[in-house]
Design a protein around this motif. Structure first.
Motif: not given
Lengths: 345, 185
Positions: A47-51, A68-69, A73, A76, A78, A205, B40, B44, B48, B50, B144, B146, B175-176
């Motif tokens: 399903f992914g796209n350029d973002r 914590l994620p 990068f 570039r 992510r 998410g 965002d 995207g 695309a 969508q 989102r 760097p 969870a964080w």
């Protein structure tokens, strides 16, 4: 299937001049060597796209750590790295395997969240691609491809659709605008049930955003039409009653042919942050001590004295007692839906 | 919240500090962690083609923007997927709800990719005006990117101790903070 996942991952990474080995190299070893590393998320689902980003879920042999994620990068691209303790991953999976849904008995928010998070994180591993891992963890991952996990996801969404529709019905008289939003959410949950039956069990998410792509992938044009109809529901309907009737009709259409959920019951609990104080023959119900409702009578159960007992239990089609409806509309209650116990009359 | 003069330029009098803290802290958190991501996602998806994903991601962004605006008045602090009686409209005037409603309704009926891109531009504008209400430069920094974790770290340093002191719930997803599945926040 693994070949398709690998092709999708390679295709996405190639745009950034990367390959899976480069992604593996991005994972810090601050928590020790990974026991399992799985690439997952929208890119892997197709399903992914350029973002989009790539999610890397990593199991480590640690007692305790933050989820914590950690974001990198590389070129570039992510890459979100999420660490899990091995004991948490095992415990969540075992909990899912051993717990039928809908649950029988008291379903507090803590229990609901435990099941929800177990399902969400286990599914993330199940739909992903292993980049490396020990023999035991790769075997664990293979077991997630069996039908039991799909059955759990299907049952969860089915009950969630009931829960959302129930809250929509109960809100209708006191807060019609919010009820209409919840009707739309209920249709989304019913559609997720159909997607899960078709094998699309990923939880994103941000709730529901990939639902259209899931329905397209399983080739369910009726479900896609229902989704479009739900989205066309105005945020502020001119006639709330008419909008709720449309919501009920749409739910019935989407539900046609879905498995029965058995006899269900509604349980009502105090929302987090709620406190009940007695004021003579009246009660003050507050949330975070920022908002409050003064109620006649002193019949409301005390808060925090027994979190294992709901404030009220009834059949799923039963109306809420009036004083509780008032608290529901004021966002002071939390609602769960469980399987009606065989001993309940 | 009200303002009174004469006073020092840029000062601010509040009759309800808990509400003011809730708006600034939870508003910033929702904008950085939820709105930016959904906008965002909509962008995207528009690129695309969508279109239904654009509508869904945009719907989420708009509802959360409304909830941020509602925090100024009487909005609830906790916003999580299980809390179904959470009301993003709480305390808002009809005109404020209507502006978002018009945009959302248009997003549900996008004719083609070009219309989707134009709609996302309007969504970005609406989200930007919501961020401006927070009067915090960190709200407009892209989490989102760097450099994105720095606003989040500043947010934690600034608001977490104040919220704890006031007995208000934590800002961050449970969870964080903990790996325990029993955590209920």
């Amino acid at each position: 299937m693994m070949a398709i996942l690998e092709e999708r991952l390679r295709g996405f990474l190639a745009r950034f001049g990367l390959d899976p080995d480069a992604v593996v190299a991005e994972v810090p070893h601050v928590f020790g060597p990974p026991a399992l590393m799985v690439a997952t998320g929208s890119v892997l689902l197709g399903f992914g796209n350029d973002r989009s980003d790539v999610d890397l879920d990593v199991v480590v042999e640690q007692e305790r750590l933050s989820q914590l994620p950690i974001v990198s990068f590389a070129n570039r691209a992510r890459i979100d790295v999420l660490f899990y303790t091995a004991s948490d991953v095992s415990e969540r999976c075992a909990h899912l395997r051993s717990t039928q849904w809908p649950l029988v008995g008291a379903l507090s928010r803590a229990r609901w969240l435990r099941y929800y998070r177990s399902l969400q994180s286990t599914v993330r591993f199940a739909v992903g691609l292993a980049l490396n891992g020990t023999a035991a963890w790769l075997e664990w991952l293979r077991d997630l491809q069996a039908s039991w996990l799909r059955e759990r996801a299907t049952a969860w969404w089915l009950v969630e659709a009931h829960r959302r529709r129930l809250v929509a019905r109960w809100l209708l008289a006191g807060n019609g605008r919010l009820a209409c939003v919840r009707y739309v959410d209920a249709v989304f949950a019913a559609l997720e049930t159909r997607a899960a039956i078709g094998g699309q069990i990923f939880f994103s998410g941000a709730a529901d955003k990939w639902l259209p792509e899931k329905l397209r992938t399983i080739g369910d044009p009726a479900a896609q039409a229902a989704l479009r109809a739900a989205l066309m529901q105005p945020l502020v309907p001119a006639d709330v009653r008419e909008a709720s009737t449309r919501g009920e009709r749409l739910m019935a259409e989407v539900w046609a042919g879905l498995p029965a959920s058995g006899a269900l019951e509604a349980q009502v609990w105090y929302a987090p942050g709620v406190r009940v104080r007695r004021l003579g023959r009246r009660s003050l119900v507050t949330r975070w001590d920022m908002r409050g409702v003064e109620m006649p009578g002193d019949g409301l159960p005390a808060t925090a004295s027994d979190e294992e007992a709901p404030v009220w239990v009834g059949a799923i089609d039963e109306p809420l007692p009036r004083e509780l409806e008032r608290l529901l509309v004021e966002d002071m209650l939390w609602v769960s839906v469980a399987r009606r116990s065989p001993t309940t009359t | 919240m009200g303002e009174r003069g004469p006073a020092v330029p840029d000062d601010h009098v509040t009759e309800d500090p808990r509400r003011w803290v809730a708006f600034r802290a939870y508003g910033l958190s929702r904008f950085l962690l939820d709105v930016q991501g959904s906008v965002d996602d909509a962008l995207g998806a528009a690129r695309a083609g969508q279109l239904a994903v654009v509508a869904l991601a945009g719907r989420r962004a708009l509802l959360i923007c409304l909830s941020i605006r509602s925090l100024r008045v009487s909005g609830e602090l906790l916003l999580q997927p299980d809390l179904l009686t959470f009301d993003p409209f709480r305390g808002l005037c009809e005109a404020e709800v209507a502006e978002a409603a018009v945009l959302m309704d248009r997003g549900a009926d996008l004719a083609n990719d070009a219309a989707a891109l134009e709609w996302v531009r309007q969504l970005v504008d609406y989200a930007g005006r919501t961020a401006a209400l927070l009067d915090d430069q960190d709200a407009v920094r892209n989490i989102r990117s760097p450099e994105g974790m720095f606003p989040a770290i500043r947010m934690a340093r600034t608001w977490v101790p104040v919220l704890a002191e006031m007995g208000l719930p934590s800002l961050f997803p449970p969870a964080w903070v903990s790996s325990s599945p029993e955590e209920t926040r």
